[in-house]
Enzyme design. Structure first.
Site, PDB file in Angstrom:
ATOM      1  CG  HIS A 175      -2.013  -1.189   1.240  1.00  0.00           C
ATOM      2  ND1 HIS A 175      -2.491  -1.693   0.025  1.00  0.00           N
ATOM      3  CD2 HIS A 175      -2.837  -1.557   2.114  1.00  0.00           C
ATOM      4  CE1 HIS A 175      -3.355  -2.376   0.154  1.00  0.00           C
ATOM      5  NE2 HIS A 175      -3.710  -2.647   1.361  1.00  0.00           N
ATOM      6  CG  HIS A 198      -8.043  -0.772   2.385  1.00  0.00           C
ATOM      7  ND1 HIS A 198      -8.797  -1.379   2.943  1.00  0.00           N
ATOM      8  CD2 HIS A 198      -6.935  -1.310   1.993  1.00  0.00           C
ATOM      9  CE1 HIS A 198      -7.977  -2.698   3.319  1.00  0.00           C
ATOM     10  NE2 HIS A 198      -6.956  -2.533   2.551  1.00  0.00           N
ATOM     11  CD  GLU A 226      -8.208  -3.496  -0.380  1.00  0.00           C
ATOM     12  OE1 GLU A 226      -7.009  -3.463  -0.587  1.00  0.00           O
ATOM     13  OE2 GLU A 226      -8.558  -4.108   0.681  1.00  0.00           O
TER      14      GLU A 226
END
Ligand code: G6D
Length: 348
Positions: free
Chosen positions: A105, A179, A313
């Site tokens: 991420h 997210h 996601e």
């Protein structure tokens, strides 16, 4: 249609602006300038009761550290990058090893940790919050000055669309998502395991024990726990004896979407709330909140628990062994990254 806003100053001294987008049917979406974090999506149930279908921290300042990346914009690269490096034009770029020796991420301080510059626009049928951020060349190790714009658009059909655009002055890699942790029971009254999901996909990425793909795709007709072609409760097969479920400690995999129409349908048979997802992206990672280690309170006063939220996601596939799937996330100098995902809420 209206947009309200208020400024809050965290204990750290950071000033964050809170925006409320409100449509003519009473649906409300609340977004922070910090990380583009969604804190509320208030939609009605079958009785017309408006409740939050997002998990939300009780204390807003929790969003600074934000364990689990609650409801945040993720970038420069969502998902994992094997061995925290990538080769672009014969040059090796290295990133933070923040997840089992790989990058997760966007590194240590990804887009979820940044303060975005905001502007608002209200038309007859849309309330728009536009967030911009300049990710400088070398930030978290990524090449290129990347100008990112993310627009949150709420309309009167109870649709929330997130539009992502990015431009770079050097070849780089980009993979953006949000997210959000959804729970259609309203204010996280119940686990999501009895809420139902369909995913329009025949294949998932095969992952290893640290959730890195090797390029092999698995059929959901063989790995039936991952077969969501017909809507079923999230919890029905989540404890099946499948090594992929063991690796993920639940669902934490990219599904390859069959087409760009309805990608996901998420339904709660008790509240009758329904959320449909439409996306331009080739994949969606469904993550069933398999970890909730920090004993932190949600806005309903309860300590967070695994499987009380589910994430969808939408994104391109993660960079795995031998830089598999790297091509998907390459953004050439002068090209524009563009993606959009719509979340449509209704009662059925
Ligand atoms: C875990 O593996 C999962 C990730 O996919 C998720 O995004 C994160 O927790 C919040 O690392």
């Amino acid at each position: 249609m209206e947009i309200q806003n208020a400024k809050v100053t965290f204990g750290s001294g950071r000033e964050v602006t809170v925006y409320q987008l409100i449509n003519d049917k009473g649906m409300q979406v609340e977004i922070l300038s910090l990380g583009g974090i969604l804190t509320k999506i208030l939609v009605p149930d079958q009785e017309g009761s408006f409740e939050n279908v997002l998990l939300n921290w009780e204390n807003m300042e929790t969003y600074e550290e934000n364990p689990g990346y609650f409801n945040a914009l993720i970038g420069r690269v969502a998902g994992r990058i094997y061995d925290a490096k990538v080769t672009i034009n014969d040059k090796v770029y290295t990133f933070a090893k923040n997840n089992n020796g790989n990058t997760l991420h966007g590194g240590i301080k990804g887009f979820d940790k940044k303060i975005w510059t905001a502007s608002v626009e209200v038309t007859k049928n849309e309330a728009i919050l536009k967030l911009t951020y300049l990710s400088k060349d070398g930030e978290e190790g990524f090449p290129g000055n990347l100008e990112v714009t993310v627009a949150y658009k709420l309309n009167n059909e109870n649709e929330l669309t997130i539009e992502y655009k990015a431009k770079t002055d050097q070849d780089t890699i980009v993979n953006l998502t949000n997210h959000a942790y959804f729970n259609l029971s309203g204010d996280a009254k119940r686990s999501v395991l009895d809420q139902e999901v369909s995913i329009n996909a025949d294949k998932i990425c095969k992952l290893d024990e640290v959730l890195i793909p090797d390029g092999e795709l698995l059929s959901v007709d063989e790995h039936t726990a991952f077969n969501f072609k017909t809507r079923k409760p999230i919890g029905r097969d989540i404890h099946q004896d499948d090594i992929q479920l063991k690796y993920g400690n639940g669902y934490d995999h990219p599904w390859l979407l069959n087409d760009n129409h309805q990608a996901v349908e998420f339904y709660d048979p008790i509240s009758k709330r329904c959320m449909e997802i439409f996306t331009t992206e080739p994949g969606v990672v469904m993550y069933t909140m398999n970890y909730a280690n920090e004993p932190i309170k949600l806005s309903n006063g309860k300590i967070q628990k695994p499987n009380y939220g589910v994430c969808f996601e939408t994104q391109k596939l993660p960079i795995g062994y031998n830089e598999v799937f790297k091509e998907d996330v390459l953004l050439k100098k002068g090209d524009t990254y563009s993606s959009a995902t719509t979340f449509k809420f209704s009662v059925k």
